[in-house]
Design a protein around this motif. Sequence first.
Motif, mmCIF file in Angstrom:
data_model
loop_
_atom_site.group_PDB
_atom_site.id
_atom_site.type_symbol
_atom_site.label_atom_id
_atom_site.label_comp_id
_atom_site.label_asym_id
_atom_site.label_seq_id
_atom_site.Cartn_x
_atom_site.Cartn_y
_atom_site.Cartn_z
ATOM 1 N N HIS A 85 0.820 -1.219 0.000
ATOM 2 C CA HIS A 85 0.000 0.000 0.000
ATOM 3 C C HIS A 85 0.851 1.265 0.000
ATOM 4 C CE1 HIS A 85 -3.623 -2.379 0.680
ATOM 5 N NE2 HIS A 85 -2.965 -3.011 1.635
ATOM 6 N N GLU A 161 -1.929 -0.069 11.879
ATOM 7 C CA GLU A 161 -2.828 0.512 10.886
ATOM 8 C C GLU A 161 -3.573 -0.627 10.195
ATOM 9 O OE1 GLU A 161 -3.291 3.759 10.279
ATOM 10 O OE2 GLU A 161 -1.803 4.348 11.787
ATOM 11 N N THR A 163 -6.156 -1.861 7.258
ATOM 12 C CA THR A 163 -6.696 -1.472 5.955
ATOM 13 C C THR A 163 -7.555 -2.600 5.414
ATOM 14 O OG1 THR A 163 -4.702 -0.170 5.489
ATOM 15 C CG2 THR A 163 -6.133 -0.687 3.628
ATOM 16 N N ARG A 175 2.613 3.559 8.693
ATOM 17 C CA ARG A 175 1.443 4.231 8.153
ATOM 18 C C ARG A 175 1.700 4.722 6.728
ATOM 19 N NH1 ARG A 175 -2.310 8.691 11.285
ATOM 20 N NH2 ARG A 175 -3.951 8.789 9.710
ATOM 21 N N ASP A 177 -0.781 4.956 2.726
ATOM 22 C CA ASP A 177 -1.868 4.456 1.902
ATOM 23 C C ASP A 177 -1.530 4.713 0.440
ATOM 24 O OD1 ASP A 177 -2.763 7.102 1.119
ATOM 25 O OD2 ASP A 177 -3.875 7.261 2.991
ATOM 26 N N THR A 202 -9.243 -0.044 -1.062
ATOM 27 C CA THR A 202 -7.994 0.663 -0.769
ATOM 28 C C THR A 202 -7.611 1.623 -1.890
ATOM 29 O OG1 THR A 202 -6.693 -1.162 -1.696
ATOM 30 C CG2 THR A 202 -7.138 -1.223 0.661
ATOM 31 N N THR A 205 -8.433 5.694 -1.870
ATOM 32 C CA THR A 205 -7.535 6.740 -1.376
ATOM 33 C C THR A 205 -6.794 7.417 -2.518
ATOM 34 O OG1 THR A 205 -5.698 5.182 -1.009
ATOM 35 C CG2 THR A 205 -7.216 5.560 0.836
#
Length: 253
Positions: A85, A161, A163, A175, A177, A202, A205
């Motif tokens: 990610h 975190e 997701t 962290r 995204d 996801t 974002t």
Amino acid sequence: MTDLEAAVQALAGVPRLLVALDFDGVLAPIVPVPSEARPLPESAAAMEELAALPGTTVALLSGRGRADLAAVSGFGSPVRLIGSHGSEFDADGSSLLDDEQRERLDRLAAELRQLVDGEPGVTLEAKPAGVAVHVRNAPPDVGTRVLDAVRAGPATWHGIEATPGKAVLDLSVARMDKGAALELLREGEAADAVLFAGDDVTDETVFARLRPGDVGVKVGPGDTAAQHRVDAPPDITALLQQLVEARRRRSES
């Protein structure tokens, strides 16, 4: 000409273009065993052709660990591979975590192994910065029970975190995204416009961060902030081939 076809034609003319795509469900059909996923051959060929054109950067932006992404996609330089990610921009992730994060990751992995032990169809995917809990092959009641337990347990820990994705919950000690990763890519490549395609929650974002002149394409059903939608990975093949031809014509004119 459809709105998406017109948008692709406009993209083809920008000086510096960034093409970034999710892998599973976009370049590759979703399969029961994640390690068996492969890109559609025509899509892979179009990606390589795009990457060879002037002023064009091509990247995969995936929740998979970067090494796993390289193995299943078959891509290497000049295609950029961004894993976990967006947490893995380097080749091995060795500089990704500090000592406290490494200790937290060890504790997380041990807890998850105990939590899913004996649960049919549930698998854990180890990543440099976390662990993904996959329930795609689990009976529905098992998948629900396991993910509920993960959400109520390790996902609540300090420094973790969580997701959610399609039949997966990704837990990370770092962290990041996909949207933030795309901004780093855009800045680093000095891109004038972006094409991004994704199928998972996801990927929203990224769609939320796209700017005027960018093109976002949602693959499959579900709510989305993307301007455009296609049904399945073969539609992405057609889109990439269209972009290759249009951008090649512009570069040769």
